[in-house]
Design a protein around this motif. Sequence first.
Motif, PDB file in Angstrom:
ATOM      1  N   SER A 246       5.431  -7.224   9.748  1.00  0.00           N
ATOM      2  CA  SER A 246       4.948  -8.053   8.533  1.00  0.00           C
ATOM      3  C   SER A 246       4.706  -7.297   7.328  1.00  0.00           C
ATOM      4  O   SER A 246       4.181  -6.223   7.300  1.00  0.00           O
ATOM      5  CB  SER A 246       3.839  -9.017   8.893  1.00  0.00           C
ATOM      6  N   PRO A 247       5.545  -7.679   6.292  1.00  0.00           N
ATOM      7  CA  PRO A 247       5.029  -7.077   4.918  1.00  0.00           C
ATOM      8  C   PRO A 247       3.772  -7.509   4.443  1.00  0.00           C
ATOM      9  O   PRO A 247       3.457  -6.560   3.618  1.00  0.00           O
ATOM     10  CB  PRO A 247       6.250  -7.898   3.970  1.00  0.00           C
ATOM     11  N   PHE A 248       2.833  -8.226   4.992  1.00  0.00           N
ATOM     12  CA  PHE A 248       1.950  -8.359   4.508  1.00  0.00           C
ATOM     13  C   PHE A 248       0.388  -7.928   5.310  1.00  0.00           C
ATOM     14  O   PHE A 248       0.648  -7.754   6.319  1.00  0.00           O
ATOM     15  CB  PHE A 248       1.383  -9.824   4.663  1.00  0.00           C
ATOM     16  N   ALA A 249      -0.320  -7.249   4.623  1.00  0.00           N
ATOM     17  CA  ALA A 249      -1.611  -6.685   5.200  1.00  0.00           C
ATOM     18  C   ALA A 249      -2.888  -7.083   4.682  1.00  0.00           C
ATOM     19  O   ALA A 249      -2.779  -7.402   3.550  1.00  0.00           O
ATOM     20  CB  ALA A 249      -1.397  -5.086   5.379  1.00  0.00           C
ATOM     21  N   THR A 250      -3.874  -7.216   5.650  1.00  0.00           N
ATOM     22  CA  THR A 250      -5.133  -7.692   4.902  1.00  0.00           C
ATOM     23  C   THR A 250      -6.189  -6.604   5.328  1.00  0.00           C
ATOM     24  O   THR A 250      -6.118  -5.851   6.174  1.00  0.00           O
ATOM     25  CB  THR A 250      -5.527  -9.048   5.656  1.00  0.00           C
ATOM     26  N   THR A 251      -7.202  -6.444   4.372  1.00  0.00           N
ATOM     27  CA  THR A 251      -8.284  -5.545   4.591  1.00  0.00           C
ATOM     28  C   THR A 251      -9.505  -6.184   4.386  1.00  0.00           C
ATOM     29  O   THR A 251      -9.706  -6.804   3.332  1.00  0.00           O
ATOM     30  CB  THR A 251      -8.200  -4.296   3.445  1.00  0.00           C
ATOM     31  N   GLU A 252     -10.370  -6.053   5.345  1.00  0.00           N
ATOM     32  CA  GLU A 252     -11.735  -6.866   5.377  1.00  0.00           C
ATOM     33  C   GLU A 252     -12.519  -6.451   3.918  1.00  0.00           C
ATOM     34  O   GLU A 252     -12.643  -5.061   3.629  1.00  0.00           O
ATOM     35  CB  GLU A 252     -12.576  -6.835   6.407  1.00  0.00           C
ATOM     36  N   ILE A 253     -13.098  -7.254   3.421  1.00  0.00           N
ATOM     37  CA  ILE A 253     -14.192  -6.819   2.217  1.00  0.00           C
ATOM     38  C   ILE A 253     -15.610  -6.962   3.040  1.00  0.00           C
ATOM     39  O   ILE A 253     -16.099  -8.061   3.231  1.00  0.00           O
ATOM     40  CB  ILE A 253     -14.194  -7.985   1.112  1.00  0.00           C
ATOM     41  N   ALA A 254     -16.197  -5.969   2.898  1.00  0.00           N
ATOM     42  CA  ALA A 254     -17.619  -5.684   3.537  1.00  0.00           C
ATOM     43  C   ALA A 254     -18.510  -6.755   3.085  1.00  0.00           C
ATOM     44  O   ALA A 254     -18.668  -6.861   1.592  1.00  0.00           O
ATOM     45  CB  ALA A 254     -18.089  -4.390   3.342  1.00  0.00           C
ATOM     46  N   GLY A 255     -19.209  -7.401   3.759  1.00  0.00           N
ATOM     47  CA  GLY A 255     -20.516  -8.219   3.455  1.00  0.00           C
ATOM     48  C   GLY A 255     -19.887  -9.782   2.881  1.00  0.00           C
ATOM     49  O   GLY A 255     -20.726 -10.799   2.399  1.00  0.00           O
ATOM     50  N   THR A 256     -18.509 -10.006   3.069  1.00  0.00           N
ATOM     51  CA  THR A 256     -17.818 -11.407   2.611  1.00  0.00           C
ATOM     52  C   THR A 256     -17.194 -11.746   3.714  1.00  0.00           C
ATOM     53  O   THR A 256     -16.494 -11.209   4.590  1.00  0.00           O
ATOM     54  CB  THR A 256     -17.062 -11.034   1.409  1.00  0.00           C
ATOM     55  N   LYS A 257     -16.634 -13.057   3.706  1.00  0.00           N
ATOM     56  CA  LYS A 257     -15.656 -13.810   4.673  1.00  0.00           C
ATOM     57  C   LYS A 257     -14.247 -13.991   3.903  1.00  0.00           C
ATOM     58  O   LYS A 257     -13.530 -14.676   4.093  1.00  0.00           O
ATOM     59  CB  LYS A 257     -16.172 -14.971   4.802  1.00  0.00           C
TER      60      LYS A 257
END
Length: 473
Positions: A246-257
């Motif tokens: 996939s061309p899309f990637a996600t990264t978690e933001i600490a302390g949030t949803k």
Amino acid sequence: MAAISKPFGRQIIRSRAEIGVPVLLLAMFGTVLPAAAHTTSNAFVLLLPTGYYQFGGTLAVALSVIFIFLVPPRMLAEGFRRRVSLGAIPVPSSLWTSAVAATGLSFLILAGFLGSPDPRANPLPIAIWSLLWVGFTFLQALFGDLWHFCNPWHAPYRLLRRLMGTRDGWLTYPAWLGYWPAVLSFFAIAWFELVDLAPDDPTRLAYAVLVYWAITLIGMLLFGEAAWLARGEALTVFFRFMAALSPFATTEIAGTKRRLVSLGWPGERLLRLEPLPFDGICFVLLTLGTVSFDGLSKTFWWLALGGINPLEFPGRSAVVTLNTFGLLMLWLLLVVCYVLCCGKEQAKAGRQALSIIPIALAYHFAHYLTVLLVDGQYALKIASDPLGLGWDLFGTAGLYVTTSFLTTYHSVVTLWNLQAGAIVAGHVMAVVLAQVMHNAGDDVRRWRHLPLALLMILYTLFGLWLMSTPSAG
């Protein structure tokens, strides 16, 4: 499903544009990686004159070998790894989405036991073989790891752990086990689809899905959720590889949803994966081998080995032993040839195996596109009456399922171009990935890859033969 006769297919492709454009594209964007035909009654066979087609395909792959040898892989590496931030998006709780998925799967299993015995009127075969195995694979490769939220084991496992008061995993996952459980389970799934007497039978499929779901849950209890799903469960491993395209990637933001979303080149995320161990290579080659054998098992040549007249095919029961042996042997032959051609470059082999994944997805799309177009209509029809009780919940129970796109001239041309375009796109992606993964700094080391390149050329010829040789069904 309606099939296209060879005279009609040849009539279509005799148009100069329809012959010239695909051959030119194949010549421009061929690759050293294997092209495996997946030709069944549910797929379009790309009916070019055999001699020109095989010559064009062989030339395309040979040019790709030269292209890869001349262009330093590092030239594309820096640009290929760049990503553009698209901002942050909220993400749902995977626990709740998994609970919804597990509930839906339970209903489908119930429908398999209690619903219509007709595979075209029961939601379970359509959901498993068409919507999950076909449609969801495409969504996974396009949008990323949706399986993380649709996994039907996450929520039940958490609930079971809470009720039992146990920790996450009773045992430590042994390193020597590696991907072998996933290899075994993927082979079992492939065998059930390609060899079993009635994989579409709702009751038979319901038992198979229930057993597989239970085995996975037991594996998670024994070795922990993360460990088992990462290497022991075939669907999770397969979908993880597809998501890396996939061309899309996600990264978690600490302390949030919320998660940061970025956009990059398709397949770039494969570069972030660790080189595969031998068992991981076996898994990737198994996904390729099953696609190849699906085409081989229906050729006149293969059926003749079993003493079967392809024009009077007696049914699957006559080829269970032959096809089981063939499925296993083709996979083992791929593994042996791949390892021998890699020689001392075993570390490279583990990384180069990842570049085969775009080819597998391209042929997955080319083969299953028409299946999805037809079965998607059946899914809409079944959704209104999933248990065959005469309901019409969404007003689609009386939907007329059409296969006109399989018989009309313009529709067939459009579908053929989509399938050919997907194969070309998969080859282009594989070429770029192979260049970046190669990362060889001197000509001497690069010469060592010629045996592997030769293997891929020969395997491409095998795939082109599969697409042109007469087949039954």
